[in-house]
Write a protein that holds these residues in place. Structure first.
Motif, PDB file in Angstrom:
ATOM      1  N   VAL A  14      74.246  19.924  19.743  1.00  0.00           N
ATOM      2  CA  VAL A  14      73.120  19.602  18.860  1.00  0.00           C
ATOM      3  C   VAL A  14      73.376  18.325  18.073  1.00  0.00           C
ATOM      4  O   VAL A  14      72.432  17.567  17.767  1.00  0.00           O
ATOM      5  CB  VAL A  14      72.860  20.787  17.893  1.00  0.00           C
ATOM      6  CG1 VAL A  14      71.911  20.380  16.772  1.00  0.00           C
ATOM      7  CG2 VAL A  14      72.299  21.988  18.651  1.00  0.00           C
TER       8      VAL A  14
ATOM      9  N   THR B  89      71.934  18.236  12.934  1.00  0.00           N
ATOM     10  CA  THR B  89      71.689  17.142  13.859  1.00  0.00           C
ATOM     11  C   THR B  89      72.119  15.838  13.191  1.00  0.00           C
ATOM     12  O   THR B  89      72.631  15.834  12.074  1.00  0.00           O
ATOM     13  CB  THR B  89      70.199  17.062  14.239  1.00  0.00           C
ATOM     14  OG1 THR B  89      69.456  16.612  13.081  1.00  0.00           O
ATOM     15  CG2 THR B  89      69.674  18.413  14.690  1.00  0.00           C
TER      16      THR B  89
ATOM     17  N   LEU C  77      70.200  21.778  26.043  1.00  0.00           N
ATOM     18  CA  LEU C  77      71.497  21.475  25.427  1.00  0.00           C
ATOM     19  C   LEU C  77      72.692  21.810  26.308  1.00  0.00           C
ATOM     20  O   LEU C  77      73.832  21.514  25.933  1.00  0.00           O
ATOM     21  CB  LEU C  77      71.616  22.237  24.108  1.00  0.00           C
ATOM     22  CG  LEU C  77      70.616  21.798  23.024  1.00  0.00           C
ATOM     23  CD1 LEU C  77      70.469  22.870  21.960  1.00  0.00           C
ATOM     24  CD2 LEU C  77      71.054  20.476  22.415  1.00  0.00           C
TER      25      LEU C  77
ATOM     26  N   LEU D 110      64.737  17.145  19.155  1.00  0.00           N
ATOM     27  CA  LEU D 110      65.295  18.375  19.726  1.00  0.00           C
ATOM     28  C   LEU D 110      64.302  19.520  19.608  1.00  0.00           C
ATOM     29  O   LEU D 110      64.147  20.307  20.552  1.00  0.00           O
ATOM     30  CB  LEU D 110      66.605  18.723  19.022  1.00  0.00           C
ATOM     31  CG  LEU D 110      67.324  19.974  19.533  1.00  0.00           C
ATOM     32  CD1 LEU D 110      67.587  19.904  21.027  1.00  0.00           C
ATOM     33  CD2 LEU D 110      68.636  20.185  18.769  1.00  0.00           C
TER      34      LEU D 110
END
Length: 459
Positions: A135, A100, A122, A143
């Motif tokens: 991502v 990320t 996503l 997330l």
């Protein structure tokens, strides 16, 4: 280096309140270790040893218990060697570690509904490259929370110190390695261990899934227990079924249907042991909470597990071995040890396997107690607490790697699995006067009728 394995066995045995003098019967053999930042091979041998000591105790066997540390390490990976066919890939194509904007996260998408949850956050993805792009713009913590909110499974990578300071890390550290509850009501079961095949006739109702619970019941089946695994109609774990269904009867029931509920209740009423891996409250939601289970099966021995512990803000959180390794700092410690560019998990799913053998040991310790006082009992474990046990032991000492498994490590008998012929690794433990063997080959989930062995003798 067997001292570390003995130390793990002693720690587990103490958590189970096992008689201290039994540890003198445990012998650890074998050289080499799985490469890891942590003492995985010692944990493997120690947990297998604790389960075997519990088996010897309940069976009244006073001879040696010998664990092959190398074979135990291999059993923590794959025990089956197919002949003329291939084991399926256990991982979904988009499962794995992703970077990320502020660190790493792991997505667990092996179950279709867990992949769907991740893709609701996503977007639909066909491969890892697409998932990596999706991502990359997220913060890892945001997330993780978004996927969990959708009912999925994910874990951001934390360090050991971060986890130790986290409210859930502190909660897990305060929990016992094995929590043993008070004795339940008296049992009407007439089960008692039998010479040569100690657990023959023991009825074990298996409501477990990937991977710790199935390891526990596989161990019990290896000494003769009649293990009946029940799955819902829509559940599959095809890639690991050849590993985890060894020695078991595998059936399906839909607990939303009255007829199947009646069958399940009759099976539970006839069980000596219930092993389950449902999150806290899940059985209650099906109408089978603790009170209902005790009413159906007085004197039941019940052992259960979850991922992240039974107390703290994450109690009941969905999780798997690979996610717990990310959360608890194990994957980051591996990365630091190897000076790698990405997370480095344990070489095997050691939290699952070790917890499984500890669950089997807990079953057997509770059975020993029931044989003495006639009362049932319950125990609970978690993957996160097993992770704490491993981390507390400190970094692994340098050691040569385990020599690879060869033909001499395989049992001579061909196993006629549902997928084709195969050979299995030799058992990782020898218990005097009670050989570990499985009379039923691995099979597909749902292949059998939901019934106990006709004569109650087990396989």
């Amino acid at each position: 280096m067997t001292a570390g394995a003995h130390a793990f066995a002693a720690r587990i045995w103490q958590a189970l309140d096992g008689p201290h003098d039994a540890l003198a019967h445990l012998q650890i053999t074998g050289t080499g270790a799985l490469p890891s930042a942590f003492a995985v091979s010692d944990l493997a041998a120690g947990s297998v040893g604790a389960a075997a000591l519990a088996l010897a105790e309940v069976a009244g066997l006073a001879g040696p218990v010998t664990v092959d540390r190398r074979l135990a390490s291999f059993w923590f990976a794959w025990s089956l060697r197919p002949e003329g066919w291939r084991m399926p890939d256990p991982w979904d194509p988009v499962a794995g570690d992703y970077e990320t904007r502020d660190g790493w996260i792991r997505l667990h998408t092996n179950a279709p509904h867990h992949r769907a949850a991740a893709e609701r956050v996503l977007g639909p993805q066909i491969d890892r490259a697409g998932m990596a792009r999706a991502v990359s713009g997220w913060a890892k913590g945001e997330l993780e929370e978004a996927i969990l909110a959708e009912g999925g499974c994910a874990a951001e990578m934390r360090g050991l110190a971060d986890w130790a300071a986290h409210p859930q890390g502190r909660a897990v550290a305060a929990e016992p390695l094995v929590h043993v509850g008070p004795s339940g009501g008296g049992t009407g079961s007439g089960w008692a261990p039998r010479p040569g095949r100690p657990l023959a006739g023991l009825r074990v109702l298996d409501l477990t899934r990937v991977l710790a619970g199935p390891v526990a019941t596989r161990f019990l089946a290896g000494f003769g227990a009649d293990v009946l695994r029940i799955d819902p109609p829509d559940w599959n774990e095809a890639p690991i079924e050849p590993e985890v269904t060894l020695g078991k009867t595998c059936a399906r029931l839909d607990l939303r249907q009255d007829a199947d509920r009646a069958t399940f209740e009759a099976l539970l009423a006839g069980a000596d042991v219930l092993v389950h891996g449902y999150r806290p409250g899940a059985l209650d939601g099906l109408g089978y909470g603790a009170q209902a289970r005790r009413a159906l099966a007085p004197g039941l021995v019940e052992v259960c597990l979850d991922a992240y512990g039974w107390t703290g803000p994450w109690a009941g959180r969905r999780g798997f071995d690979s996610l717990v390794q990310m959360s608890t700092g194990i994957a980051q410690a591996g990365q630091v040890r190897q000076q790698a560019a990405k997370p480095v998990p344990l070489p095997v799913q050691a939290l699952d396997h070790a917890t499984g053998y500890m669950m089997a040991a807990a079953v057997l310790r509770l059975l020993a107690r029931r044989l003495s006082d006639g009362a049932g009992g319950a125990a609970r474990l978690s993957l996160a607490r097993t992770a704490a046990l491993l981390v507390e032991a400190g970094p692994a000492e340098p050691e040569p790697p385990c020599p690879a498994a060869g033909p001499e490590d395989l049992a001579p008998v061909i196993e006629a699995t549902a997928w084709g012929p195969a050979r299995r690794l030799q058992a990782p433990v020898e218990v005097a006067d009670a050989p570990m063997r499985w009379s039923r080959a691995a099979r597909r989930l749902g292949e059998d009728a939901p019934a106990w062995a006709a004569d109650g003798a087990g396989p």
